[in-house]
Design an enzyme around this catalytic site. Structure first.
Site, short mmCIF file in Angstrom:
data_model
loop_
_atom_site.label_atom_id
_atom_site.label_comp_id
_atom_site.label_asym_id
_atom_site.label_seq_id
_atom_site.Cartn_x
_atom_site.Cartn_y
_atom_site.Cartn_z
N GLU A 1 0.84 -1.20 0.00
CA GLU A 1 0.00 0.00 0.00
C GLU A 1 0.87 1.25 0.00
O GLU A 1 1.93 1.25 0.61
CB GLU A 1 -0.85 0.03 1.29
N LYS B 1 2.12 4.56 1.52
CA LYS B 1 2.08 5.05 2.89
C LYS B 1 1.71 6.53 2.84
O LYS B 1 2.51 7.37 2.42
CB LYS B 1 3.42 4.86 3.59
N ASP C 1 0.94 10.30 3.81
CA ASP C 1 1.56 11.19 4.78
C ASP C 1 0.53 12.20 5.25
O ASP C 1 0.43 13.31 4.74
CB ASP C 1 2.75 11.90 4.11
N ARG D 1 -4.98 9.60 16.32
CA ARG D 1 -4.19 8.51 16.87
C ARG D 1 -3.63 8.89 18.24
O ARG D 1 -3.55 8.05 19.13
CB ARG D 1 -3.05 8.18 15.91
N GLU E 1 -6.12 7.34 7.05
CA GLU E 1 -5.30 8.54 7.09
C GLU E 1 -6.08 9.70 6.49
O GLU E 1 -6.56 9.61 5.35
CB GLU E 1 -4.04 8.26 6.25
N TYR F 1 -7.29 2.12 5.66
CA TYR F 1 -6.34 1.04 5.39
C TYR F 1 -6.37 -0.08 6.42
O TYR F 1 -5.48 -0.91 6.46
CB TYR F 1 -4.91 1.58 5.25
N LYS G 1 10.35 3.08 3.42
CA LYS G 1 10.31 4.51 3.10
C LYS G 1 11.03 4.82 1.78
O LYS G 1 11.91 4.08 1.35
CB LYS G 1 10.98 5.31 4.22
N CYS H 1 16.50 48.18 -3.17
CA CYS H 1 15.83 47.12 -3.94
C CYS H 1 16.78 46.59 -5.02
O CYS H 1 17.36 47.38 -5.77
CB CYS H 1 14.56 47.68 -4.58
N CYS I 1 15.11 47.83 -8.57
CA CYS I 1 14.97 49.24 -9.00
C CYS I 1 15.82 50.20 -8.17
O CYS I 1 15.78 51.40 -8.39
CB CYS I 1 13.51 49.66 -8.95
N CYS J 1 9.86 46.75 -1.05
CA CYS J 1 10.26 47.81 -1.96
C CYS J 1 9.05 48.72 -2.10
O CYS J 1 7.99 48.29 -2.55
CB CYS J 1 10.64 47.24 -3.32
N CYS K 1 8.28 49.41 -9.39
CA CYS K 1 9.37 48.43 -9.38
C CYS K 1 9.02 47.27 -10.31
O CYS K 1 7.95 46.68 -10.21
CB CYS K 1 9.62 47.93 -7.97
#
Ligand code: IVH
Length: 674
Positions: A121, A123, A125, A144, A183, A235, A323, A417, A420, A435, A440
């Site tokens: 599966e 994973k 995030d 969790r 998840e 899952y 991973k 800047c 300019c 600026c 600019c």
């Protein structure tokens, strides 16, 4: 005494049941399968019918009704909940060798040489959650937490449309108890959009989609969670009563039948070689996926074998998180450059030796602002740890101080800047250096890009490259010049064929009548993002109205605070901006009012809101009323003309019934104001 309302007739009870079943099913078709079988309008009709019936018979409203996704009141704090079964974590592997070791270890443990059937599966995030279903009804959901205890975030989880409020029971019988694990995550595109909006409002951006998902899920006010584009992939299961499974695959198949969203990339395979091949395949696909994953999970499919393998202290022996290559890397800072953004904000950027991070070569990382550079003390010549979060620009995590070359000097923000040469300013109390020169080049180019973008004037085909060409050629100095461009201006530019020149001119000319909120957003007023632009449009209806509004008037708009009001006034008080608006008008730019305007159709009417609205925030709903001359009050009295009852209405609803005040459903309210 007001007599109690008559009991609901049986045909109403059965119609409500039927409507709920249909709505649950169509919600599933739309959100989980992404394959609706009825039109949105038909769905709305069913929902409205149910809302009407529930309004008439509030005693029949149940927490799992499709009308109840949004509407719970904000909490003071989250309750802590103990998971019936601990939510374990996973052992990690970072290499093929470690994945093979895992497989061999299992074989030794079970004294077998036979290859395992694995389920493999992606994973995800995001943020792990548990959803409890009792007799098919979603009752409690939690994060969790530390694996033993999590936080009760039921009301927030209910706002996520891919989480069923009621399990489907047609293809597989609904068990007495089912704990589903999955998840909650945010798609990358949505994450970036959310961050742009936050930055537009002067709020801190989320570091990555995981933080955005977790932060959104842990909001005490479910209306905020509801506005965040969260999704779920399920899952696994925790405790189950009244159903049994032989394999993990069998669990996933049943979850799908019950209406849960399961990642379609999940597969079964035999032997560790096939699992490793899956890892490589998914790693390749990774950057084309709409969401973040950080590896693949390899699980022994047979539940009997899982049982024999058992668990270690915090992770099961039968599963492994394999991973992907790190999204952190070290490299050397060659220079610290500064960029000039749309609003004139000057951002320091580390220019680095190119390095591959998670499969992409990067050579620049944002350092956000002067204070950030000072806090991390990044210097030219330093070796730094950088990381990519989603598809956003990488950032410097920290300096490896041990590797600093002698003589490396602290960074100093330039005085002038870089584009300019105007002296830069940093107002007291602000983090951002700017600026101040409105001409600019850096700021104006980005301002034009913002003006032409989708949430602005939506000029198709007018992207960064072309804008740069137009500015460089001196054809466009401010956005009003766009409307005077002709095909003849464009064709001589590099890479312009006649056809594409014509398309762009047509797109520019076709952009002159945007909805009012997009015009407001296109102007690029500091702290005014898409959402604020919409509220302002609803409230003021016309550009003239908005331009004439004093700070006090602006503060009347829900969601507009002193900082935003000040910034809007500052923008319109600036003669250059007024001149720009005149030029835009002369070029034929005219906003479309939010809706046909009658002269205060709600003048003299007082509204009270109770319960949650599905299609508006409270602020928007209030703005709609006040924009039409009506008033909004917080308590019901005999003077109240309408009570708008959303989901889960409170005591104001009962009061309204008692006083005989007209009660509107959200749909009726919408009709009235539209
Ligand atoms: S299985 C006992 N499957 O990874 C099995 N977890 O490090 C525990 N995660 O807290 C979880 N995608 O947040 C499993 N397909 C997946 C997953 C997954 C992401 C997360 C989950 C868990 C963490 C464990």
């Amino acid at each position: 005494m007001v007599p109690p309302p008559p009991p609901a007739p049986p045909e109403v009870i059965s119609r409500i049941k039927e409507l709920r079943e249909q709505l649950h099913y169509h919600n599933y078709r739309y959100y989980v399968l992404d394959n609706p079988v009825i039109s949105d309008a038909e769905y709305d009709r069913l929902l409205q019918e149910l809302e009407k019936l529930e309004e008439k018979y509030p005693e029949l409203v149940t927490p799992d009704s499709p009308t109840q996704r949004v509407g719970a009141a904000p909490l003071e704090k989250f309750e802590s909940l103990r998971h019936r079964q601990p939510m374990l974590s996973l052992e990690n592997a970072f290499s093929e060798a470690e994945a093979r070791e895992f497989d061999e270890r299992l074989k030794r443990f079970l004294r077998t040489t036979e290859d395992f059937h694995y389920v493999v599966e992606p994973k995800m995030d995001g943020c792990a959650v548990e959803l409890v279903y009792e007799r098919g009804r979603f009752t409690v959901g939690s994060t969790r937490g530390d694996g033993i205890r999590g936080e009760n975030v039921t009301q927030n989880l209910k706002t996520i449309h891919t989480i069923p409020l009621q399990m489907l029971g047609k293809e597989a019988p609904v068990p007495e108890l089912l704990e589903v694990r999955g998840e909650v995550y945010m798609d990358l595109g949505e994450f970036e959009k959310l961050n742009r909006e936050r930055e537009g409002r002067g709020e801190a951006a989320f570091a990555n989609p995981r933080n955005a998902a977790a932060g959104s899920l842990r909001q005490l006010d479910p209306a905020i969670t509801a506005a965040r584009p969260l999704k779920i992939y399920c899952y696994g299961v925790g405790e189950v009563k009244g159903a049994s499974f032989k394999t993990h695959w069998d669990i996933l198949e049943n979850l799908k039948k019950w209406g849960f969203r399961v990642n379609p990339l999940i597969e079964t395979c035999r032997g560790i070689d096939a699992a490793i091949a899956y890892h490589h395949r998914i790693e390749h696909q990774r950057h084309g996926l709409p969401y973040e994953i950080d590896g693949v999970v390899i699980k022994v499919d047979s539940l009997a074998l899982q049982e024999r393998l058992g668990t270690k202290a915090r992770s099961p022996r039968w599963a492994l998180a394999y991973k992907f290559a790190a999204t952190q890397e070290t490299t050397r800072v060659l220079d610290i450059a500064v960029n000039v953004g749309r609003t004139g904000a000057v951002t320091p950027m580390a220019v680095m030796e190119p390095v591959e991070v998670g499969g992409v070569t990067v050579s620049r990382a944002t350092l956000h602002n002067e204070d950030e550079v000072a806090r991390k003390d990044v210097r030219v010549g330093d070796t730094v740890l950088i990381q990519r979060a989603g598809d956003v620009i990488p950032e410097v995590v920290k300096v490896i101080i041990e590797e600093r070359p002698p003589g490396a000097a602290p960074f100093q923000m330039p005085q002038n800047c870089p584009v300019c040469d105007t002296p830069l300013v940093r107002p007291a109390g602000e983090k951002v250096t700017r600026c101040p020169n409105p001409d600019c080049f850096g700021a104006s180019t980005r301002g034009i890009m913002h003006f032409a973008s989708k949430a602005g004037m939506d000029i198709d085909g007018l992207g960064e490259k072309i804008i740069l060409q137009l500015v460089n050629a001196g054809l466009v100095k401010d956005v009003s010049d766009l409307y005077h461009l002709t095909e003849g201006d464009l064709v001589p530019l590099e890479r312009f064929a006649e056809k594409s020149a014509q398309n762009i001119i047509n797109a520019i000319q076709g952009s002159k009548n945007p909805p009012f909120w997009r015009l407001i957003n296109a102007l690029g007023i500091r702290f005014v993002g898409e959402a604020t632009a919409q509220l302002l449009a609803q409230h003021f209806q016309t550009l003239e109205g908005l331009m004439a509004a004093g700070e006090e008037d602006l503060l009347q708009v829900e969601g507009v605070g002193p900082q935003v009001a000040g910034s809007i006034r500052e923008y319109f008080d600036n003669p250059r901006n007024r001149e720009l608006i005149t030029k835009l008008k002369e070029a034929g730019v005219k906003e479309q009012p939010p809706e046909a305007r009658a002269a205060g159709p709600l003048a003299g009417k007082t509204f009270v809101f109770t319960g949650g609205l599905a299609h508006f925030s409270r602020e928007e709903a209030k703005a709609l009323v006040t924009a039409r001359g009506g008033k909004v009050s917080s308590s019901v009295s005999a003077k109240t003309d309408y009570v708008v009852a959303g989901a889960d209405p409170g005591s104001k609803y009962a009061k309204a019934r008692e006083l005989g005040v007209t009660i509107l459903t959200e749909a009726e309210f919408e009709k009235l104001v539209r």
